[in-house]
Write a protein that holds these residues in place. Structure first.
Motif, short mmCIF file in Angstrom:
data_model
loop_
_atom_site.label_atom_id
_atom_site.label_comp_id
_atom_site.label_asym_id
_atom_site.label_seq_id
_atom_site.Cartn_x
_atom_site.Cartn_y
_atom_site.Cartn_z
N MET A 181 -10.28 -30.71 -9.01
CA MET A 181 -11.68 -31.11 -9.10
C MET A 181 -12.61 -29.94 -8.82
SD MET A 181 -13.77 -33.45 -9.87
CE MET A 181 -15.52 -33.33 -9.90
N LYS A 222 -11.94 -26.90 -9.04
CA LYS A 222 -11.76 -25.91 -10.10
C LYS A 222 -12.68 -26.22 -11.27
CE LYS A 222 -7.03 -24.53 -9.28
NZ LYS A 222 -5.72 -25.16 -9.41
N LEU A 223 -12.83 -27.50 -11.55
CA LEU A 223 -13.73 -27.91 -12.62
C LEU A 223 -15.17 -27.54 -12.28
CD1 LEU A 223 -14.32 -29.44 -15.26
CD2 LEU A 223 -14.39 -31.55 -13.95
N ILE A 282 -16.17 -25.17 -10.33
CA ILE A 282 -16.31 -23.71 -10.46
C ILE A 282 -16.51 -23.33 -11.92
CG2 ILE A 282 -15.09 -21.51 -10.22
CD1 ILE A 282 -13.69 -22.78 -7.74
N ALA A 283 -15.67 -23.92 -12.77
CA ALA A 283 -15.76 -23.61 -14.20
C ALA A 283 -17.14 -23.97 -14.74
CB ALA A 283 -14.68 -24.36 -14.96
N LYS A 284 -17.66 -25.11 -14.28
CA LYS A 284 -18.97 -25.55 -14.79
C LYS A 284 -20.10 -24.66 -14.29
CE LYS A 284 -18.39 -30.45 -15.72
NZ LYS A 284 -18.85 -31.80 -15.34
N SER A 285 -19.88 -24.02 -13.15
CA SER A 285 -20.97 -23.21 -12.61
C SER A 285 -20.98 -21.80 -13.21
CB SER A 285 -20.85 -23.14 -11.09
OG SER A 285 -19.69 -22.39 -10.77
N GLU A 286 -19.97 -21.47 -14.02
CA GLU A 286 -19.97 -20.16 -14.67
C GLU A 286 -21.16 -20.06 -15.63
OE1 GLU A 286 -16.20 -19.91 -16.60
OE2 GLU A 286 -15.13 -19.43 -14.76
N LEU A 291 -23.16 -19.41 -19.01
CA LEU A 291 -22.72 -19.73 -20.38
C LEU A 291 -22.27 -18.49 -21.12
CD1 LEU A 291 -25.17 -22.38 -21.76
CD2 LEU A 291 -22.68 -22.55 -21.65
N LYS A 329 -15.74 -13.81 -22.26
CA LYS A 329 -14.57 -14.64 -22.53
C LYS A 329 -13.27 -13.85 -22.47
CE LYS A 329 -14.36 -14.09 -27.51
NZ LYS A 329 -14.68 -14.66 -28.80
N ARG A 376 -9.71 -12.00 -17.89
CA ARG A 376 -8.63 -12.90 -17.54
C ARG A 376 -8.90 -13.58 -16.22
NH1 ARG A 376 -3.38 -12.50 -19.38
NH2 ARG A 376 -3.41 -12.19 -21.61
#
Ligand SMILES: Nc1ncnc2c1ncn2[C@@H]1O[C@H](COP(=O)(O)OP(=O)(O)OP(=O)(O)O)[C@@H](O)[C@H]1O
Ligand SMILES: [Mg+2]
Lengths: 240, 336
Positions: free
Chosen positions: B1, B3-4, B6-10, B12, B333, B336
């Motif tokens: 959860m 992790k998601l 964190i990913a969303k806060s990256e 764009l 993108k 890594r």
């Protein structure tokens, strides 16, 4: 409620009757498993339903609307998603970008499309791979990618062609759980499977094909006891 | 959860301060450059770089983003050139207006060419566009109304005229006009590459079959890319015509135009928004200097040189020279 109905579907390639007068129906919210030996016509059936191959004869209806003859993009727009047996990821793009191309269907805003794609990637348990190029992923991961991408268009019906085929045995339980989770979320599923244990476990109904013909249709129990299925298919595989 | 989350806060896309300051610095430098006493040759060289970078970017949109190789893109350059010159000579319309008319005509031509041609798969589309590019040249060579083979001579204004887009005392105004078009084009194409449309075009390029399963009407998107591409090309034809003031079919519908945009893009990096800048900044000086040292059109030597460069790039750097830049700076993108 009937979501899909297939009536007398036929298609030949040269002399081969890849699909020969196939009929069946799918009820909303269920999983239909499709089984049959190699070359039975399973993938051809998917291509006919999704418009990738033109039908010679017969009719496909989605929510009682005749969709035969529509182009694949029209059919997917109506809410039918699919994966491919021969995988077709956007190889030079990242996992996230692959799934975003799907989530842009329902979402114009790039941030919202990104976040939705991330949620789906998390759902298929690949969140750590989001910035990897599709070509860098393993076969099992690419199958999940295709599932995630198809899910991103928010389909009402999802067609999956051998998502457990050719993947590492260890990842199979995860894929099975994924399919069950997907069903719980309300998506109707048609799945082609060679692994008979999986198909018996997840399906509400099973359609058995052989040499382009429908040889049986019924619940897993009924199929297990069907003589013709045992002869042509289960007999050659360990059915237990 | 988490992790998601964190990913969303990256972010764009890349908000790396270094790349933003690099780009702003370059823009400021380009605006200041003429005041460092550039002589007219260097002004000309810069103008040619800006112009070819935009032309290559036009080609990059159809070939790099949507995967359709066009070998007749000179046609849209020629349409743009004729639009401004002809309408000015015949009807006295200001080039500033006919730049847009040229874009519209190019866009319409792209629809008319694209509808039948983009149904053809890969190689056949390339061959068809090659023939279309050549036939435009032949048609304009025979077309009396637009001056046939002798083309259009734009009458010179007595002095510099912004309205007539003619400047005789210095190349500097041209420098700034080309520079502004260059910056606007690259900004818009960068936006395009980050938009829903950009994502969908790359889907069409990478796997049209898979794109169809994601509600993407592949043929429509190819046509959209072709039209955008044509509309980027046309203004460069228009501005070039204003820059040299004499145009003829041999010059503005030349097959070499269709080839050079391909060369620049492949050299710099196809499918990459920055590729055409790098390609133009390297190839155009080579081309201009070989013209000087090898006389006239550079003889055939520049063509041999181009061929050699193209071969080396294809063998050693298929992603173009842009791939020498550290990847994580250019695009988030790839980290890594
Ligand atoms: N495009 C095509 N052209 C010619 N023949 C085809 C084509 N597609 C399928 N076939 C033939 O139709 C038959 C059914 O093929 P299909 O791919 O549908 O089988 P399948 O049940 O999916 O098999 P598998 O389990 O190997 O995936 C096969 O004999 C195949 O060779
Ligand atoms: Mg198959």
């Amino acid at each position: 409620m009937k979501i899909l109905s297939v009536e007398n579907l036929s298609r030949s390639f040269g002399g081969i009757k890849a699909n020969n007068d196939i009929s069946f129906e799918v009820t909303e919210g269920t999983i239909l498993g499709v089984i049959g030996p190699n070359g039975a016509g399973k993938s051809t059936l998917f291509d006919l339903i999704t418009g990738y191959t033109k039908t010679d004869n017969g009719k496909v209806s989605f929510f009682n609307k005749d969709i035969s003859g529509l182009s694949p993009d029209k059919i997917s727009s109506l809410g039918i998603g699919r994966t491919f047996q021969k995988l077709k990821p956007f190889a030079d793009q990242t996992l996230l970008e692959n799934v975003m191309i799907g989530s842009f269907v329902k979402e114009d805003n790039i941030k919202k499309a990104r976040d939705k794609a991330l949620e789906i990637i998390d759902f298929v348990d690949l969140i750590e791979k989001r910035h990897h190029f599709a070509r860098e992923l393993s076969t099992g991961q690419r199958k999940r990618l295709e599932m995630a991408r198809a899910m991103a268009i928010e389909p009402k019906l999802l067609l999956m062609d051998e998502v457990t085929g050719g993947v590492d045995q260890k990842t199979i339980p995860g894929l099975v759980e994924l399919i069950k989770k997907l069903k719980k979320s309300g998506v109707t599923i048609i799945t082609i499977e060679h692994n008979i244990n999986i198909i018996m476990e997840i399906s509400d109904n099973i359609l058995a094909l052989d040499q382009g013909k429908r040889i049986a249709y019924g619940t897993p129990k009924e199929i297990q006891q069907n003589e013709e299925v045992i002869d042509s298919y289960l007999g050659t595989v360990d059915a237990t | 959860m988490d992790k998601l989350l964190i990913a969303k806060s990256e972010p764009l896309w890349n908000t790396d301060k270094r790349i933003i300051s690099l780009i702003s610095g370059l823009i400021v430098l380009l605006f200041a450059l003429p005041h460092f006493g550039l002589n007219s040759f260097y002004l000309h060289l810069m103008i040619m770089i800006f112009m070819h970078a935009v032309m290559a970017q036009s080609w990059n949109v159809i070939a790099g983003f949507s995967g359709q190789i066009s070998l007749g893109h000179g046609a849209f350059f020629g349409i743009g050139a004729y639009a401004t010159s002809f309408l000015y000579v015949q009807y006295g319309i200001s080039p500033w207006i006919s730049i847009f008319l040229g874009m519209i005509v190019s866009g319409v031509a792209a629809v008319l060419i694209g509808i039948p041609m983009l149904r053809l798969s890969g190689h056949y589309f390339a061959i068809a566009t090659l023939l279309i590019g050549i036939s435009f040249q032949v048609i304009f060579q025979r077309w009396e109304w637009v001056g046939a083979a002798s083309g259009v001579w734009v009458p010179m204004t007595s002095g510099d005229s912004l309205l007539a887009l003619q400047f005789h005392s210095s190349k500097m105004p041209y420098y700034y006009i080309f520079l502004v078009f260059f910056i606007i084009t690259f900004f818009l194409v960068w936006l395009l590459s980050r938009s829903k449309l950009g994502y969908r075009l790359r889907a069409v390029r990478d796997d049209p079959q898979a794109a169809l399963s994601l509600c993407i009407n592949v043929s429509n998107y190819k046509i959209i890319a072709y039209v955008i591409s044509a509309m980027i090309m046309a203004p460069m034809g228009s501005l070039f015509a204003q820059y040299i003031l004499i145009i003829d079919p041999d010059r503005v519908f030349n097959i070499e135009i269709s080839i050079i945009v391909l060369l620049i893009t492949v050299l710099g990096g196809i499918g990459n928004v920055w590729g055409p800048i790098v390609g133009a900044a390297i190839l155009i000086p080579i081309s201009e200097y070989s013209r000087i040292y090898l006389g006239g059109t550079g003889g055939a030597v520049d063509l041999i040189l181009y061929g050699l460069i193209l071969m080396l790039i294809c063998i050693f750097r298929p992603e173009g020279l842009i791939s020498f830049f550290p990847k994580n700076i250019l695009e988030r993108k790839k980290q890594r």
